[in-house]
Scaffold this active site. Structure first.
Site, PDB file in Angstrom:
ATOM      1  N   GLU A 310       0.825  -1.211   0.000  1.00  0.00           N
ATOM      2  CA  GLU A 310       0.000   0.000   0.000  1.00  0.00           C
ATOM      3  C   GLU A 310       0.863   1.266   0.000  1.00  0.00           C
ATOM      4  O   GLU A 310       0.642   2.193   0.769  1.00  0.00           O
ATOM      5  CB  GLU A 310      -0.979  -0.014   1.183  1.00  0.00           C
ATOM      6  CG  GLU A 310      -1.913  -1.224   1.132  1.00  0.00           C
ATOM      7  CD  GLU A 310      -3.018  -1.227   2.181  1.00  0.00           C
ATOM      8  OE1 GLU A 310      -2.810  -0.696   3.277  1.00  0.00           O
ATOM      9  OE2 GLU A 310      -4.100  -1.778   1.874  1.00  0.00           O
ATOM     10  N   ASP A 389      -8.516  -9.174   3.600  1.00  0.00           N
ATOM     11  CA  ASP A 389      -8.244  -8.112   4.559  1.00  0.00           C
ATOM     12  C   ASP A 389      -9.355  -7.981   5.606  1.00  0.00           C
ATOM     13  O   ASP A 389     -10.138  -7.033   5.554  1.00  0.00           O
ATOM     14  CB  ASP A 389      -8.095  -6.784   3.787  1.00  0.00           C
ATOM     15  CG  ASP A 389      -7.529  -5.673   4.640  1.00  0.00           C
ATOM     16  OD1 ASP A 389      -7.164  -5.941   5.789  1.00  0.00           O
ATOM     17  OD2 ASP A 389      -7.453  -4.537   4.142  1.00  0.00           O
ATOM     18  N   GLU A 417     -12.825  -2.724  11.897  1.00  0.00           N
ATOM     19  CA  GLU A 417     -12.813  -1.922  10.669  1.00  0.00           C
ATOM     20  C   GLU A 417     -13.941  -2.316   9.712  1.00  0.00           C
ATOM     21  O   GLU A 417     -14.703  -1.461   9.263  1.00  0.00           O
ATOM     22  CB  GLU A 417     -11.450  -2.079   9.976  1.00  0.00           C
ATOM     23  CG  GLU A 417     -11.363  -1.359   8.649  1.00  0.00           C
ATOM     24  CD  GLU A 417      -9.988  -1.504   7.993  1.00  0.00           C
ATOM     25  OE1 GLU A 417      -9.090  -2.104   8.603  1.00  0.00           O
ATOM     26  OE2 GLU A 417      -9.835  -0.985   6.871  1.00  0.00           O
TER      27      GLU A 417
HETATM   28  C1  GCV Z   1      -2.648   0.119   8.590  1.00  0.00           C
HETATM   29  C2  GCV Z   1      -6.192  -2.185   5.477  1.00  0.00           C
HETATM   30  C3  GCV Z   1      -6.607  -0.987   6.273  1.00  0.00           C
HETATM   31  C4  GCV Z   1      -5.458  -0.016   6.446  1.00  0.00           C
HETATM   32  C5  GCV Z   1      -4.296  -0.777   7.106  1.00  0.00           C
HETATM   33  C6  GCV Z   1      -3.942  -1.955   6.221  1.00  0.00           C
HETATM   34  C7  GCV Z   1      -2.843  -2.805   6.821  1.00  0.00           C
HETATM   35  O1  GCV Z   1      -5.927  -1.832   4.154  1.00  0.00           O
HETATM   36  O2  GCV Z   1      -7.690  -0.364   5.648  1.00  0.00           O
HETATM   37  O3  GCV Z   1      -5.881   1.029   7.251  1.00  0.00           O
HETATM   38  O4  GCV Z   1      -3.188   0.056   7.284  1.00  0.00           O
HETATM   39  O5  GCV Z   1      -5.070  -2.777   6.067  1.00  0.00           O
HETATM   40  O6  GCV Z   1      -3.186  -3.814   7.419  1.00  0.00           O
HETATM   41  O7  GCV Z   1      -1.684  -2.470   6.692  1.00  0.00           O
END
Ligand code: GCV
Length: 737
Positions: A310, A389, A417
């Site tokens: 990411e 995820d 989340e």
């Molecule tokens: C900390 C997902 C979440 C992100 C998180 C990422 C990860 O994409 O939306 O907020 O980032 O996972 O686990 O690194």
């Protein structure tokens, strides 16, 4: 809620049960530690003194000049042995008996005189209780375990317990930023950081350490894996000096401290021109940097790294694989025995939704399976529970059964989340339990995940569980009272994956609300079904992702369908789901061992709840339940809302059995959850009605659709829409998907 932070499951006052054993009341207890030069043993002694007077309602004393009939002993086994050999040096009488704790664990033992010799205990003969730990941290955990057992009704004169953790790693990762915000946090602001620096709130932080020690957590990573520019500086002074108090505090409770680091730190902090892991200067920079951290930060355990993920920097930038990157850090930490937690959350976050040849679900396995066996012994690969995820339903990640020569930690998400944030009741222990118990089939044996993590299958010594914390400075700690069960459940399961989600919820309910059996039953029942309920009214049959982009809090069926994150459900007028079969799809099913690769490959054997994760099926496809896919979607969504109403009803039934403050807080959440669930139901049902054109076989009006001729003739109209004026605004987005 008042501004005082909730005690959660720690005792609120004297225990009504167990300690009522007459002979143990009204007599002073003396707390005796041996080996108290160890910070954790000293802490265990202080906690024992404090907790005991609280739960027993008896006096506790220290010192040698008193002649109490009852003793509370705490210390390490090796010190006990040493003191027993030189009794004249002991400051108090020493406990007798066979008090050898198991590895990493403790014994709790009621020590009687003659009665004990017969294997019986009688209150009248009890001399005291001994907590003997294999090491200092085990002493602290033993003290809390003693209190927990008494809180659950054990008798103090009948203790004969030996416990040890089944998993060596039991860690919480905080996604806290230095400005005090928490990524994906729904429980207030960071406990550790504020305004760009380290927050000073020692009382609250100590209370947090107590909570974690009480459930056996032994490591905490303080800052977000998305390391912001300010957080890069945590590796150096003066930030390190500011952190040292926190380090010392957690050290007392036997909890190691970790920092998330940016792979680009040598560039960002060290002024080097590269962060190439093969570069001599880069390696030297990390070594020197860690040497300073180790010197300044008590209890420093190592680092957590999100690399090439990411948008984060990583070894791929320099044409290296992740073993090269992770091993370079491991080598730099090696001298002190520090560990590298290397996250396996790596995928192409710039995908083209039109390209059906690429499958994000394959990514972690494709990346790391070829590297198996090439990581240093102090690297732990941190693997998310599912291949995507943290969706409400995913299969278990094939990587968890796919690594035979690598330390693996299972990563789960406590912060909700994708599972309703702090607004929806969603007890996650059943899902974690399912993952832990999943028989991967590795090595041609069942090889359940928990056994792999515990080292019993491939002999990897450093496995465990990592949870993304759901904690902030909110007075309830977790954004709402019932979400505390997720924090408690994580610790208990990581300590003993064999515990059932129900055993844990009952424990939690009793410790949190007291021993009224009705409360324990009802709360445990509410928690137990809450995840299934949430799943019923959200994304169906394993497709996930039907949430609003960025905030992830409300329904948006196509929110991620045309985006770059690889998160597609591929619904069309014919049906729904992603073809991941070897026969015609991405071939992800082949990443599993038998029998799962065959089970998932064939829609006839694929479990209903994962059908659309692995297959694109028509709306008319019949599930094992006998229902068509479209009817299942309608039925489950209508049922889900009714189940939330039932949850509210159950809670209302407890109104005079729960203290008014917590009663009202939970009531408000559940009331709001009904509105949120209605919104989910209506959006999802309407969406699939539009795609499929199929009405509800049971004749219920489709929300937002014109009435059918039948309904019009009956004078019916579609159900009222969501009372969305009562819904909160979606939060603003953060990094990541
Ligand atoms: C900390 C997902 C979440 C992100 C998180 C990422 C990860 O994409 O939306 O907020 O980032 O996972 O686990 O690194």
């Amino acid at each position: 809620m008042s501004m005082v932070a909730d005690r959660c499951w720690l005792p609120r006052g004297p225990f009504p049960t167990g300690l009522a054993a007459g002979a143990l009341r009204g007599r002073p207890w003396r707390v005796a530690t041996w080996g108290s030069e160890d910070v954790a043993v000293a802490c265990a002694g202080q906690e024992l003194e404090r907790l005991w007077s609280q739960v027993s309602g008896c006096r506790t004393l220290r010192g040698t000049d008193i002649e109490p009939p009852l003793e509370l002993w705490v210390g390490r086994a090796e010190d006990l042995q040493r003191c027993s050999q030189r009794p004249q040096q002991a400051t108090a009488p020493l406990p007798r008996g066979d008090l050898r704790p198991p590895d990493g664990g403790f014994v709790l033992s009621s020590l009687g005189g003659d009665a004990r010799a017969n294997g019986q205990h009688r209150a009248s003969r009890t001399e005291g209780i001994a907590v003997v730990g294999a090491d200092g941290p085990a002493c602290v955990r033993g003290v809390f375990a003693l209190v927990r057992r008494l809180g659950l009704g054990a008798y103090p004169d009948r203790l004969e317990v030996a416990e040890s953790p089944k998993l060596p790693i039991r860690m919480l990762d905080h996604w806290d930023n230095l400005d005090g915000t928490v990524e994906r946090g729904y429980a207030g602001r960071s406990l550790f950081f504020a305004e760009g620096g380290v927050r000073s709130d020692p009382d609250r932080q100590r209370q947090y350490a107590r909570l974690l020690a009480s459930i056996g957590v032994n490591a905490v990573c303080l800052n977000n894996v998305n390391v912001g520019s300010a957080a890069v500086g945590l590796l150096q002074t003066p930030a390190l000096d500011d952190l040292s108090g926190l380090g010392g505090l957690f050290d007392e409770y036997g909890i190691e401290l970790y920092l998330s680091v940016s792979f680009a730190s040598p560039l960002l902090l060290g002024g080097l021109a590269t962060a190439d892991p093969r570069d001599r200067r880069v390696r030297a920079w990390w070594r020197e940097t860690f040497a300073v951290v180790e010197e300044r930060l008590p209890g420093f355990g190592g680092v957590v790294v999100k690399a090439d993920s990411e948008g984060r920097p990583g070894p791929h930038v320099y044409g290296c694989d992740h073993a090269v990157g992770a091993n370079m850090l491991a080598d730099a930490l090696g001298a002190s025995g520090g560990k590298v937690f290397w996250r396996a959350f790596v995928y192409d976050a710039a995908q083209d939704w039109r390209d059906r040849s690429k499958d994000r679900a394959r990514a972690a396995y494709d990346e790391y399976h070829p590297l198996d066996g090439s990581f240093a012994p102090n690297v732990v690969l941190q693997v998310k529970a599912g291949p995507m995820d943290f969706q409400v339903r995913e299969p278990v990640s094939p990587l968890l059964g796919g690594l035979t020569g690598t330390n693996v930690a299972l990563e789960v998400q406590l912060t909700q989340e994708y599972t309703g944030q702090a607004e929806h009741l969603c007890y996650l222990a059943p899902a974690w339990s399912e993952v832990l118990g999943f028989p991967t089939g590795a090595g041609g044996r069942p090889s359940p995940v928990a056994e792999i993590l515990g080292g019993a299958v491939f002999g990897q010594p450093m496995g465990g569980m990592v949870g993304v914390a759901n904690v902030g400075d909110d007075p309830t700690w977790c954004g709402q009272v019932l979400a505390q069960a997720n924090l408690y459940g994580f610790g208990r399961l990581a300590w003993d994956p064999g515990l059932s989600a129900e055993e844990i919820s009952r424990e939690w309910a009793q410790l949190t609300f007291g021993s009224d059996p009705e409360v324990v039953d009802v709360v445990s029942r509410m928690l137990g079904g809450s995840l299934a309920t949430y799943e019923r009214y959200t994304a169906p049959l394993g497709v996930g992702w039907m949430v609003r982009p960025q905030s992830h809090d409300r329904p948006d069926p196509e929110g991620y369908e045309y985006d770059r994150w690889g998160t597609y459900h591929r619904a069309d007028r014919n049906g729904l789901g992603v073809d991941r079969t070897s026969a015609s799809g991405s071939g992800m099913t082949a990443q599993y061992h038998s029998p799962w690769r065959e089970t998932y490959e064939d829609p006839r054997s694929c479990p209903d709840e994962l059908l659309c994760f692995f297959h694109h099926v028509s709306f008319g496809h019949r599930l094992h339940s006998g229902q068509t896919v479209i009817q299942h979607i309608y039925d489950s969504h209508f049922a889900g809302v009714e189940e939330v109403r039932a949850l509210l009803g159950l809670w209302r039934g407890l109104h005079d059995r729960i203290d008014p403050l917590r009663y009202r807080l939970v009531l408000a959440r559940l009331t709001n959850q009904i509105d949120l669930a209605i919104e989910w139901r209506d959006v999802i049902v309407n969406y699939f009605w539009r795609l499929s054109g199929a009405g509800d076989a049971r004749g219920r009006p489709i929300p937002g659709a014109p009435p059918t001729a039948d309904q019009a003739a009956r004078g019916g109209s579609p159900p009222a829409g969501t009372p969305s004026s009562r819904l909160p605004d979606p939060g603003s987005g953060t990094a990541g998907t």
